[in-house]
Design an enzyme around this catalytic site. Structure first.
Site, short mmCIF file in Angstrom:
data_model
loop_
_atom_site.label_atom_id
_atom_site.label_comp_id
_atom_site.label_asym_id
_atom_site.label_seq_id
_atom_site.Cartn_x
_atom_site.Cartn_y
_atom_site.Cartn_z
N ASP A 68 13.59 9.71 48.13
CA ASP A 68 13.80 8.59 49.05
C ASP A 68 15.25 8.65 49.54
O ASP A 68 16.16 8.22 48.82
CB ASP A 68 13.54 7.25 48.36
CG ASP A 68 12.06 6.95 48.16
OD1 ASP A 68 11.25 7.90 48.28
OD2 ASP A 68 11.72 5.80 47.85
N LYS A 73 10.58 4.32 54.98
CA LYS A 73 10.75 3.26 53.98
C LYS A 73 11.64 2.18 54.59
O LYS A 73 12.67 2.49 55.19
CB LYS A 73 11.36 3.84 52.71
CG LYS A 73 11.60 2.82 51.60
CD LYS A 73 12.15 3.52 50.35
CE LYS A 73 12.58 2.52 49.29
NZ LYS A 73 13.13 3.19 48.08
N LYS A 96 6.49 3.03 53.38
CA LYS A 96 6.78 2.37 52.11
C LYS A 96 7.52 1.08 52.39
O LYS A 96 8.59 1.08 53.01
CB LYS A 96 7.62 3.28 51.21
CG LYS A 96 8.02 2.63 49.88
CD LYS A 96 8.74 3.62 48.99
CE LYS A 96 9.27 2.95 47.72
NZ LYS A 96 9.95 3.93 46.83
#
Length: 213
Positions: free
Chosen positions: A89, A151, A180
């Protein structure tokens, strides 16, 4: 719906101890979470704890500001992968996006993606810092750079995921990327709302409470 399979069980606290990370992993294995999400220095511990489970190891890179050099992000991602990370991430360089340096933003993401071809890469765009136009641009740049997920948030900024942002991201990337939702998701109702809006994964530290409804 099995909410657990959507959740990245997260502990990114600066004071998280080895014991805390091991507990996180035990909880993730017990409840069947998609992954644990940890800082890069804790990747190896998490990978060891989860070696004989189906839970993935997700490591944050360039966290939480995204302002590290591309070389530093790539090195951090590569070391995480060597230590057992399955997912990365990474935080987008928000300042460069604000500068309108779109090629530099895409190049930064692309370099990390290429540095860990064995890993799923999620790009944290920190939605609360962006205008609607910038959110759309960030998604388009991440897609062009070969990332797999958008994300929403680090969870360390002023606010986190919103249904409105999830819908905007989904309308921008279609089914070509996954999403996400992270930041401020503390209960089952919110998690379900994010999934209904288009999220494929939920980042949360209160994962067990979420699954208990």
């Amino acid at each position: 719906m099995n909410l657990a399979q959507y959740i990245d069980h997260t502990n990114l606290k600066a004071d998280a101890s080895e014991k805390d990370i091991c507990r996180l992993c035990v909880e993730a294995a017990k409840h069947g979470f998609a992954s644990v999400c940890v800082n890069s220095s804790r990747t190896e511990i998490a990978a060891t704890c989860l070696e004989y489970t189906d839970v993935a190891v997700c490591t944050v890179v360039g966290f939480p500001l995204g302002a590290a050099s591309t070389a530093a992000k790539c090195a951090e991602a590569q070391k995480a992968a060597e230590d057992g990370a399955n997912e990365i991430d990474m935080v987008m360089n928000i300042g460069l996006l604000k500068d309108g340096a779109y090629k530099a933003v895409a190049d930064d993401i692309r370099a990390v993606v290429r540095s860990v071809p064995q890993c799923t890469v999620k790009v944290i765009i920190e939605t609360c810092m962006l205008t609607t136009e910038e959110k759309i641009c960030a998604c388009q740049l991440a897609e062009a750079a070969g990332a797999h997920f958008i994300k929403t948030s680090t969870g360390f900024a002023a606010s986190g995921a919103s249904e409105e942002d999830i819908r905007l991201i989904r309308s921008t990337v279609g089914n070509r990327m996954k999403i996400k939702a992270a930041g401020g998701i503390h209960d089952a109702r919110t998690a379900l709302a994010m999934i209904e809006a288009g999220a494929d994964r939920i980042g949360a530290s209160r994962s067990i409470e979420i699954c208990r409804g």
